[in-house]
Design a protein around this motif. Structure first.
Motif, PDB file in Angstrom:
ATOM      1  N   VAL A  72       0.915  -1.201   0.052  1.00 61.46           N
ATOM      2  CA  VAL A  72      -0.025   0.019   0.040  1.00 61.46           C
ATOM      3  C   VAL A  72       0.791   1.267  -0.087  1.00 61.46           C
ATOM      4  N   LEU A  73       1.941   1.220   0.676  1.00 59.88           N
ATOM      5  CA  LEU A  73       2.985   2.492   0.749  1.00 59.88           C
ATOM      6  C   LEU A  73       3.534   2.568  -0.591  1.00 59.88           C
ATOM      7  N   THR A  74       3.872   1.493  -0.850  1.00 63.13           N
ATOM      8  CA  THR A  74       4.680   1.732  -2.419  1.00 63.13           C
ATOM      9  C   THR A  74       3.539   2.207  -3.346  1.00 63.13           C
ATOM     10  N   VAL A  75       2.385   1.846  -3.388  1.00 62.49           N
ATOM     11  CA  VAL A  75       1.399   2.355  -4.427  1.00 62.49           C
ATOM     12  C   VAL A  75       1.122   3.673  -4.034  1.00 62.49           C
ATOM     13  N   ILE A  76       0.919   4.288  -2.747  1.00 58.31           N
ATOM     14  CA  ILE A  76       0.948   5.583  -2.537  1.00 58.31           C
ATOM     15  C   ILE A  76       1.952   6.526  -3.010  1.00 58.31           C
ATOM     16  N   GLY A  77       3.540   5.800  -2.652  1.00 59.64           N
ATOM     17  CA  GLY A  77       4.400   6.385  -3.325  1.00 59.64           C
ATOM     18  C   GLY A  77       4.661   6.499  -4.699  1.00 59.64           C
ATOM     19  N   ILE A  78       4.491   5.648  -5.348  1.00 57.27           N
ATOM     20  CA  ILE A  78       4.393   5.586  -6.932  1.00 57.27           C
ATOM     21  C   ILE A  78       3.548   6.699  -7.316  1.00 57.27           C
ATOM     22  N   TRP A  79       2.208   7.134  -6.603  1.00 61.27           N
ATOM     23  CA  TRP A  79       1.410   7.994  -7.117  1.00 61.27           C
ATOM     24  C   TRP A  79       1.690   9.453  -6.663  1.00 61.27           C
TER      25      TRP A  79
END
Length: 309
Positions: A72-79
């Motif tokens: 989840v944190l990775t997806v947020i960081g990619i965004w």
């Protein structure tokens, strides 16, 4: 027969996928339940809570909670790349702080060794006392063996710090001649398929290795929660205090705790390294080393500055 084998393989793959995604879905519930019911696993006056802590510390439930959180944190960081940079800076600052503090154990180790030599060779004392008001007195051999603990602190708690500072020895076979973005892809691949699995595997082994030296009946990685809860009826603390010599260091359980901490720090640094490598891959060469907090070495303080070969 071939159709049956193919169907069986397809069914096994389908069941594996269902199990994988259902555990990801359940991780949100498991995390929420753990946070809202802390007494069920943190109230160590209750033997069942201790066994729950032991079980969940190296359980599939914890693995999927951590996996989903990182995902989840990775997806947020990619965004939002600035969010990922913030996480990278925070985790690297944490690793640097722990390592810089733990590195002082090396100085303590040297000073204590000097004191031990003076006590043994000059004052001919069989014991040594440290402390103010309420001194702690042990045999000299106890203090001598305790030096290994300081060495273990430096090794276990400075691994991630040394990695952040780029101080580990690396064997380069294909890395140097490749292009910048290819290097970052190699870094991401290495963190995902080598660093993180290695840290996870070491955690699974070291977790139960630690608890088998703290409580009885001894827990096993092969036992489920129900079995461990049954064992909790006879649970008692049995902290390891046996030294290698009659008057030697008697707190070797601290080494097991350091192993677990080391695995946790390596895992966090593996995630951080993946995030940094992704951001540097995306933003290009101008972002390499961005926000890196490198130790500064003054002129003349370089390693091996006065060494002769």
């Amino acid at each position: 027969m071939e159709d049956a084998a193919t169907g069986g393989a397809f069914g096994a793959i389908l069941n594996g996928l269902v199990w994988f995604f259902s555990n990801i879905a359940m991780s949100f519930y498991n995390l929420g339940y753990a946070l809202t019911h802390p007494s069920s696993w943190l109230n160590w006056s209750d033997s069942e809570a201790v066994m729950r802590f032991v079980y969940y510390g190296a359980s599939p439930e914890l693995f999927f909670v951590v996996f989903t959180t990182v995902l989840v944190l990775t997806v947020i960081g990619i965004w939002r790349n600035n969010v990922m940079w913030g996480m990278v800076r925070g985790l690297e600052a944490f690793g640097n702080t722990v390592g810089r503090v733990a590195a002082w154990a090396g100085l303590i180790m040297v000073l204590q060794q000097v004191v031990i030599i003076f006590v043994q060779r000059i004052f001919a004392r069989p014991d040594l006392s440290f402390g103010f008001g309420v001194p702690v007195t042990f045999d000299v051999s106890w203090w001598s063996e305790e030096l290994k603990l300081y060495n273990a602190i430096v090794v276990a708690l400075c691994l991630a710090y040394t990695f952040i500072q780029g101080g580990h020895v690396r064997v380069d076979l294909v890395y140097a001649p490749v292009k910048y973005r290819t290097k970052k892809i190699i870094d991401m691949f290495g963190s995902l398929f080598f660093m993180l699995p290695m840290a996870t595997l070491m955690w699974l082994y070291s977790w139960f290795f630690l608890w088998r030296h703290l409580i009885v009946p001894k827990p096993s990685a092969s036992e489920g929660l129900d079995r461990l809860l049954m064992k909790s009826r006879a649970l008692r603390w049995n902290v390891e205090t046996i030294g290698f010599s009659p008057n030697g260091f008697s707190a070797y359980f601290l080494f097991k705790i350091l192993i677990v901490l080391m695995c946790g720090f390596i895992f966090l640094q593996g995630v951080t390294f993946f995030w940094r490598s992704y951001l540097e891959w995306k933003e290009g060469e101008e972002s390499e080393g961005k926000y890196h907090d490198h130790d500064r070495v003054e002129t003349g303080e370089e390693a091996y500055d006065h060494a002769e070969f």
